[in-house]
Design a protein around this motif. Structure first.
Motif, PDB file in Angstrom:
ATOM      1  N   GLU A 179       0.840  -1.198   0.000  1.00 63.35           N
ATOM      2  CA  GLU A 179       0.000   0.000   0.000  1.00 63.35           C
ATOM      3  C   GLU A 179       0.881   1.255   0.000  1.00 63.35           C
ATOM      4  O   GLU A 179       0.557   2.261  -0.612  1.00 63.35           O
ATOM      5  CB  GLU A 179      -0.781  -0.047   1.311  1.00 63.35           C
ATOM      6  CG  GLU A 179      -2.196   0.359   1.266  1.00 63.35           C
ATOM      7  CD  GLU A 179      -2.768   0.136   2.666  1.00 63.35           C
ATOM      8  OE1 GLU A 179      -3.237   1.118   3.233  1.00 63.35           O
ATOM      9  OE2 GLU A 179      -2.706  -1.012   3.177  1.00 63.35           O
ATOM     10  N   HIS A 180       1.991   1.179   0.727  1.00 67.90           N
ATOM     11  CA  HIS A 180       2.959   2.286   0.781  1.00 67.90           C
ATOM     12  C   HIS A 180       4.306   1.775   0.284  1.00 67.90           C
ATOM     13  O   HIS A 180       5.106   1.265   1.065  1.00 67.90           O
ATOM     14  CB  HIS A 180       3.105   2.808   2.212  1.00 67.90           C
ATOM     15  CG  HIS A 180       1.806   3.210   2.824  1.00 67.90           C
ATOM     16  ND1 HIS A 180       1.093   4.302   2.390  1.00 67.90           N
ATOM     17  CD2 HIS A 180       1.082   2.641   3.799  1.00 67.90           C
ATOM     18  CE1 HIS A 180      -0.020   4.393   3.092  1.00 67.90           C
ATOM     19  NE2 HIS A 180      -0.053   3.392   3.948  1.00 67.90           N
ATOM     20  N   THR A 233       7.140  -7.644   0.006  1.00 68.71           N
ATOM     21  CA  THR A 233       6.044  -6.860   0.587  1.00 68.71           C
ATOM     22  C   THR A 233       5.755  -7.425   1.968  1.00 68.71           C
ATOM     23  O   THR A 233       5.793  -8.651   2.147  1.00 68.71           O
ATOM     24  CB  THR A 233       4.802  -6.972  -0.329  1.00 68.71           C
ATOM     25  OG1 THR A 233       5.150  -6.446  -1.611  1.00 68.71           O
ATOM     26  CG2 THR A 233       3.614  -6.202   0.209  1.00 68.71           C
ATOM     27  N   ARG A 249       1.123  -3.800   3.718  1.00 72.13           N
ATOM     28  CA  ARG A 249       1.207  -2.339   3.839  1.00 72.13           C
ATOM     29  C   ARG A 249       2.460  -1.728   3.231  1.00 72.13           C
ATOM     30  O   ARG A 249       2.421  -0.664   2.648  1.00 72.13           O
ATOM     31  CB  ARG A 249       1.070  -1.931   5.312  1.00 72.13           C
ATOM     32  CG  ARG A 249      -0.347  -2.142   5.809  1.00 72.13           C
ATOM     33  CD  ARG A 249      -0.544  -1.729   7.229  1.00 72.13           C
ATOM     34  NE  ARG A 249      -0.350  -0.315   7.518  1.00 72.13           N
ATOM     35  CZ  ARG A 249      -1.178   0.657   7.183  1.00 72.13           C
ATOM     36  NH1 ARG A 249      -2.260   0.371   6.509  1.00 72.13           N
ATOM     37  NH2 ARG A 249      -0.931   1.895   7.521  1.00 72.13           N
TER      38      ARG A 249
END
Ligand code: FES
Length: 162
Positions: A80-81, A114, A119
């Motif tokens: 996500e980031h 990841t 996230r």
């Protein structure tokens, strides 16, 4: 490396075919095709590579070789980031490697991976053109300059609150 099998939908296969066609299915355009596919899907899983390989008549091993050779291609979905650390010369000289190790330690992931909660992901970049701010870290669209290993915890915390 995760080996989760994904099932491509027909419209996704069509999209890949259209991208290959737009580059005339020319093996010499493989890198451009891979770029475009990564832009579309966010990453290049084996299933996408297989469709490209068949369509462009390039052996799957060759496509895989190109994807794994270049650091800007990834086979895992980005977090996500997405966190990118510049490892260009200026950043390297000013301690990018220590910053990178701190991110790996804090997030418990390696470059190209990841986090299990999806996230954060970690990658390295070549010079991003902000050498005056070295070492440089990007999180999504945001750029951080003169990052020290001690700042890493705080940067991650900013996104944990989001
Ligand atoms: S080397 Fe990192 S911004 Fe130029």
């Amino acid at each position: 490396m995760s080996s989760v099998k994904i099932e491509l939908r027909q419209d996704q296969v069509d999209k890949i075919h259209a991208i290959c066609d737009s580059f005339d299915n020319q093996p010499g355009n493989l890198i451009s095709v891979l770029h475009k596919c990564q832009e579309t899907f966010g990453y290049l899983p084996a299933e996408v590579q297989e469709v490209i390989s068949e369509k462009m008549k390039i052996p799957a091993a060759k496509v895989y070789g190109v994807v794994t050779f270049y650091s800007f291609f990834t086979m895992t979905p980005r977090g996500e980031h997405p966190i990118s650390i510049c490892t260009g010369t200026a950043c390297y000289v000013r301690g990018a490697e220590k910053v990178l190790s701190e991110f790996k330690k804090q997030l418990e992931i390696e470059v190209g991976e990841t986090s299990t909660d999806g996230r954060f992901s970690l990658s390295c970049l070549r010079c991003v053109g902000a050498c005056g701010l070295a070492p440089v870290v990007q999180v999504g669209d945001k750029t951080y300059g003169r990052v020290a290993p001690d700042d890493v915890k705080e940067i991650i915390a900013e996104y944990e609150r989001l």
